[in-house]
Design an enzyme around this catalytic site. Structure first.
Site, PDB file in Angstrom:
ATOM      1  N   VAL A  80      23.374  20.199  81.860  1.00  0.00           N
ATOM      2  CA  VAL A  80      24.385  19.131  81.802  1.00  0.00           C
ATOM      3  C   VAL A  80      23.712  17.754  81.675  1.00  0.00           C
ATOM      4  O   VAL A  80      24.133  16.914  80.864  1.00  0.00           O
ATOM      5  CB  VAL A  80      25.309  19.179  83.036  1.00  0.00           C
ATOM      6  CG1 VAL A  80      26.348  18.066  82.973  1.00  0.00           C
ATOM      7  CG2 VAL A  80      26.001  20.537  83.128  1.00  0.00           C
ATOM      8  N   GLY A  88      35.019  21.873  83.258  1.00  0.00           N
ATOM      9  CA  GLY A  88      34.128  21.376  82.192  1.00  0.00           C
ATOM     10  C   GLY A  88      34.771  20.245  81.421  1.00  0.00           C
ATOM     11  O   GLY A  88      35.083  19.191  81.975  1.00  0.00           O
ATOM     12  N   ILE A 126      37.684  19.992  80.193  1.00  0.00           N
ATOM     13  CA  ILE A 126      39.153  19.854  80.311  1.00  0.00           C
ATOM     14  C   ILE A 126      39.504  18.694  81.242  1.00  0.00           C
ATOM     15  O   ILE A 126      39.054  18.671  82.385  1.00  0.00           O
ATOM     16  CB  ILE A 126      39.788  21.139  80.893  1.00  0.00           C
ATOM     17  CG1 ILE A 126      39.382  22.363  80.093  1.00  0.00           C
ATOM     18  CG2 ILE A 126      41.297  21.008  80.975  1.00  0.00           C
ATOM     19  CD1 ILE A 126      39.805  23.683  80.744  1.00  0.00           C
ATOM     20  N   GLU A 141      25.772  29.629  86.734  1.00  0.00           N
ATOM     21  CA  GLU A 141      25.116  28.817  87.750  1.00  0.00           C
ATOM     22  C   GLU A 141      23.662  29.260  87.888  1.00  0.00           C
ATOM     23  O   GLU A 141      23.309  30.378  87.515  1.00  0.00           O
ATOM     24  CB  GLU A 141      25.826  28.993  89.095  1.00  0.00           C
ATOM     25  CG  GLU A 141      27.261  28.502  89.097  1.00  0.00           C
ATOM     26  CD  GLU A 141      27.360  27.032  88.750  1.00  0.00           C
ATOM     27  OE1 GLU A 141      26.827  26.198  89.488  1.00  0.00           O
ATOM     28  OE2 GLU A 141      27.982  26.710  87.718  1.00  0.00           O
ATOM     29  N   ASP A 159      32.172  29.809  92.726  1.00  0.00           N
ATOM     30  CA  ASP A 159      32.312  28.650  91.836  1.00  0.00           C
ATOM     31  C   ASP A 159      33.800  28.344  91.604  1.00  0.00           C
ATOM     32  O   ASP A 159      34.231  27.188  91.735  1.00  0.00           O
ATOM     33  CB  ASP A 159      31.591  28.945  90.515  1.00  0.00           C
ATOM     34  CG  ASP A 159      31.735  27.824  89.512  1.00  0.00           C
ATOM     35  OD1 ASP A 159      31.039  26.806  89.668  1.00  0.00           O
ATOM     36  OD2 ASP A 159      32.558  27.954  88.590  1.00  0.00           O
ATOM     37  N   LYS A 218      36.169  25.014  92.901  1.00  0.00           N
ATOM     38  CA  LYS A 218      36.999  24.225  91.987  1.00  0.00           C
ATOM     39  C   LYS A 218      38.451  24.177  92.463  1.00  0.00           C
ATOM     40  O   LYS A 218      39.076  23.115  92.427  1.00  0.00           O
ATOM     41  CB  LYS A 218      36.891  24.809  90.573  1.00  0.00           C
ATOM     42  CG  LYS A 218      35.491  24.597  89.977  1.00  0.00           C
ATOM     43  CD  LYS A 218      35.295  25.436  88.725  1.00  0.00           C
ATOM     44  CE  LYS A 218      33.939  25.183  88.099  1.00  0.00           C
ATOM     45  NZ  LYS A 218      33.581  26.184  87.076  1.00  0.00           N
ATOM     46  N   GLY A 220      29.186  24.667  79.882  1.00  0.00           N
ATOM     47  CA  GLY A 220      28.309  24.414  78.738  1.00  0.00           C
ATOM     48  C   GLY A 220      27.870  22.959  78.703  1.00  0.00           C
ATOM     49  O   GLY A 220      28.478  22.089  79.317  1.00  0.00           O
TER      50      GLY A 220
HETATM   51  N1  HSE Z   1      29.122  28.419  86.041  1.00  0.00           N
HETATM   52  C1  HSE Z   1      30.272  27.638  85.753  1.00  0.00           C
HETATM   53  C2  HSE Z   1      31.222  28.463  84.911  1.00  0.00           C
HETATM   54  C3  HSE Z   1      29.855  26.393  85.031  1.00  0.00           C
HETATM   55  O1  HSE Z   1      30.810  29.510  84.427  1.00  0.00           O
HETATM   56  O2  HSE Z   1      32.381  28.098  84.757  1.00  0.00           O
HETATM   57  C4  HSE Z   1      30.908  25.346  84.948  1.00  0.00           C
HETATM   58  O3  HSE Z   1      31.311  24.898  86.191  1.00  0.00           O
END
Ligand code: HSE
Length: 412
Positions: free
Chosen positions: A12, A129, A131, A185, A196, A200, A297
């Site tokens: 990133v 990401g 969005i 990750e 993950d 979120k 990504g």
């Molecule tokens: N590892 C996370 C995913 C990356 O696959 O969505 C983005 O947060």
């Protein structure tokens, strides 16, 4: 000229510097001033970078530089990111991060420091990401009571499930491919065990309902126990298995969960492919709104980070009022009380007799027929019931058949 530091030059971070350099002119035009990368913090050397002379291995070069107004944290993880971000905010610098682990663990505290110091702490890239979701929830839908959010929030697991379903690819091979593409990750267990996605949905729930949600308080299941047979039965039933992150209002508390679920093909989440994420948000006035795009990504995530940097520039000395209070978990209802229909896969000597028993125990169930089912195999979906009720009844049913697998049917 606004001077920024970028902490982390991984996937990133590399994208952030790339966009800031590539679109420098356009960004300066929109902001009325240039954004200049003063420092990039990374322990590795990048001699081929066009800004190789601006790399440092020492955080002190950033924190002690009064000309740096905005710090971008794209290191990931808590250590040392938490310490560096806290110090940066305390020193009166705005911080932009893509680090969902950091925001989910320390968001309330860091937002409070940002408020005290009248600086911004922005984290659009931490969920979904590319969005836009944090800003729409905080601003565009602010007049709504958000009834529920359901989404596919992890690109890696969605990519893996798709590869398994469509290309018959083995789990490990699909995961390796996701890693190669820079979606996963650093520790892919965070993806495949659901952590993950959990981080979120915790961030979104905190933003919408105003109280921090710690991931430890959210029931989280990953995709490691999902079998090809479950996936096939989901298709035979008329849907797909998806890792769903869900937060819904129930009185003045919330039901929040992350788990693989059967999603009916009537619901657009069932069609989300590859690394794409989608969120469906239902506001009491807006109705349901969908947010769809690349959830992971390099450039997709960096695009959200750079937009936050630009927002910091535009809101220098007038902070964006994103804030939530700390929480103790009491706002999250126990997952055993959440009501869903349940998919059950079992084996019995006599599948018809076992199905009769299932109807007796759970109420009228829907049997799923599938070509190629083995002898004695039985798959069905129960009527809606609480998870506690299901667990008790499933224990009773297990006396008549060997239960192989169970999964929630999503209520989107
Ligand atoms: N590892 C996370 C995913 C990356 O696959 O969505 C983005 O947060």
């Amino acid at each position: 000229m606004i001077q920024v530091a970028v902490m982390g030059h991984g996937v990133v971070g590399g994208g952030v510097t790339e966009i800031l350099l590539k679109h420098a002119e356009q960004i300066a035009k929109k902001l009325g001033e240039e954004v200049y990368i003063k420092k990039v913090l990374d322990l590795r050397d990048f001699p081929d970078s066009p800004i190789a002379d601006r790399f440092t291995k020492d955080f002190n070069d950033i924190i002690s530089d009064d000309e740096i107004d905005i710090v971008v944290e794209v290191m990931g993880g808590l250590k040392p990111a938490y310490d560096f971000v806290k110090q940066s905010l305390s020193a009166g610098k705005s911080v932009v991060t893509s680090n969902k682990e950091l925001v989910a663990a320390k968001g309330a505290e860091l937002l409070a420091i940002a408020e005290e110091k009248n600086v911004n702490f922005l984290f659009e890239a931490s969920v979904g990401g590319a969005i836009p979701i944090i800003r729409p929830l905080h601003q565009c839908l602010a007049a709504n009571e958000i009834e529920k959010i359901n989404g596919i929030l992890n690109g890696t697991t969605n990519f893996i499930l798709n590869k398994m379903i469509n290309d018959n690819m083995a789990f490990e091979e699909a995961l390796a491919l996701a890693q190669e593409k820079g979606y996963a990750e650093r520790n892919p267990a965070a993806d495949i065990e659901g952590h993950d996605a959990c981080r979120k949905i915790c961030i979104l729930a905190a933003l919408v309902y105003g109280t921090h949600v710690y991931p430890e308080n959210v029931h989280t299941e990953g995709i490691t126990k999902v079998t090809l047979k479950d996936v096939e039965y989901a298709q035979a039933w008329g849907g797909a298995v998806k890792l769903i992150a869900s937060a819904r209002k129930n009185g003045d508390k919330q039901e929040i969960i992350v788990a693989p679920m059967f999603v009916s093909s009537d619901c657009q989440l069932s069609n989300v492919d590859g690394v794409y994420n989608e969120l469906l948000v239902r506001g009491d006035s807006s109705g349901t709104i969908g947010f769809y795009g690349r959830g992971a990504g390099k450039l997709p995530t960096a695009s959200a980070v750079v937009a936050d940097v630009m927002d910091c520039v535009l809101h220098k000395d007038k902070r964006r009022n994103i804030i939530w209070k700390d929480g103790d978990g009491s706002n999250v209802l126990p997952y055993e009380t959440y009501v869903n229909a349940m998919y059950v896969l079992a084996n019995g000597d006599d599948s018809s007799a076992a199905f009769a028993k299932a109807n007796e125990i759970f109420g009228e169930c829907e049997r799923i027929a599938m070509n190629g089912a083995e002898d004695g195999e039985l798959a069905f979906v129960t009527p809606e019931l609480s998870f506690a009720d299901f667990t008790a009844k499933c224990g009773e049913f297990a006396k008549s058949a060997d239960v192989k697998s169970t999964m929630r049917v999503a209520k989107i």
